[in-house]
Design an enzyme around this catalytic site. Structure first.
Site, PDB file in Angstrom:
ATOM      1  N   GLY A  34      39.320  39.350  37.818  1.00  0.00           N
ATOM      2  CA  GLY A  34      39.777  40.474  38.736  1.00  0.00           C
ATOM      3  C   GLY A  34      40.082  39.890  39.967  1.00  0.00           C
ATOM      4  N   GLY A  36      40.100  41.514  44.403  1.00  0.00           N
ATOM      5  CA  GLY A  36      40.142  42.644  45.523  1.00  0.00           C
ATOM      6  C   GLY A  36      40.813  41.959  46.731  1.00  0.00           C
ATOM      7  CB  VAL A  41      35.903  39.181  39.944  1.00  0.00           C
ATOM      8  CG1 VAL A  41      34.691  39.391  39.142  1.00  0.00           C
ATOM      9  CG2 VAL A  41      35.807  40.164  41.390  1.00  0.00           C
ATOM     10  CE  LYS A  57      32.818  41.752  44.142  1.00  0.00           C
ATOM     11  NZ  LYS A  57      32.629  43.068  44.760  1.00  0.00           N
ATOM     12  CG  ASP A 152      35.834  52.892  47.755  1.00  0.00           C
ATOM     13  OD1 ASP A 152      36.372  53.911  47.927  1.00  0.00           O
ATOM     14  OD2 ASP A 152      36.218  51.899  47.637  1.00  0.00           O
TER      15      ASP A 152
END
Length: 199
Positions: A34, A36, A41, A57, A152
């Protein structure tokens, strides 16, 4: 390898060079899982124990601009490491080198609740919705009772496993903070507080 991030002033498509090592200490990177706005990640293997349900991360130090940001990151890492709850992604380890910060966490095999809802052939049943919301409320009560808040809460930040257990995703950079009697603690207040704690 370069990646894009969006800085706090909202300017898009800024290139940041993130050096991705093949191994970080005892953790060997296996694949990307992943990305962001400020991080990438990767799944990793603990070469000592063989554990594979771990991810890292990677945050480029070039995106943590000031000493106040560094102090805030350190404080939030400390907060994340103190959380232990079955419905929160587990914090495992933290490291850094010349280029990056590394946050090691539990790697869940679940899908985001957004993907789960979108993939469903029909609206979620009342019984399943009750199961999900009960877990979410329980974990939020736990966090709030420990002076921790999550800024969030959205479907993308909630994972759901095949057994319908949910996991709340942690974000050490800007998702968590500390409550004060006056409300949200600013980065400047965090910096002054840490300096005071250190004498």
């Amino acid at each position: 390898q370069p990646t894009n991030y969006i800085p706090q002033d909202g300017t898009p498509n800024v290139q940041v060079d993130i050096n991705i090592p093949q191994q970080i200490g005892k953790y060997k990177i296996t694949k990307k899982v992943g990305a962001g706005a400020f991080s990438q990640v990767f799944a990793v293997i603990d070469t000592v124990t063989g554990e594979q349900k771990i991810c890292v991360k990677i945050i480029s130090k070039s995106t943590v601009h000031t000493q106040v940001d560094v102090v805030q990151l350190a404080r939030e890492i400390k907060t994340l490491s103190s959380i232990s709850h079955e419905n929160v992604i587990k914090f495992i380890d933290f490291g850094e080198d010349e280029f990056n910060y590394y946050i090691f966490q539990e790697l869940s095999d679940g899908a985001s609740l957004l993907k789960f809802v979108m993939a469903a052939a029909k609206p979620l049943s009342e019984s399943l919705s009750r199961i999900i919301f009960k877990q979410l409320i329980n974990v939020l009560i736990f966090l709030h009772s420990n002076g921790i808040y999550h800024r969030d809460i959205k479907l993308e930040n909630i994972l759901i496993n095949t057994d319908k257990t949910i996991k709340l995703i942690q974000d050490a950079v800007n998702e968590y903070g500390r409550k004060t009697r006056r409300g949200t603690e600013t980065k400047e207040e965090a910096y002054r507080s840490v300096c005071k704690e250190k004498g």
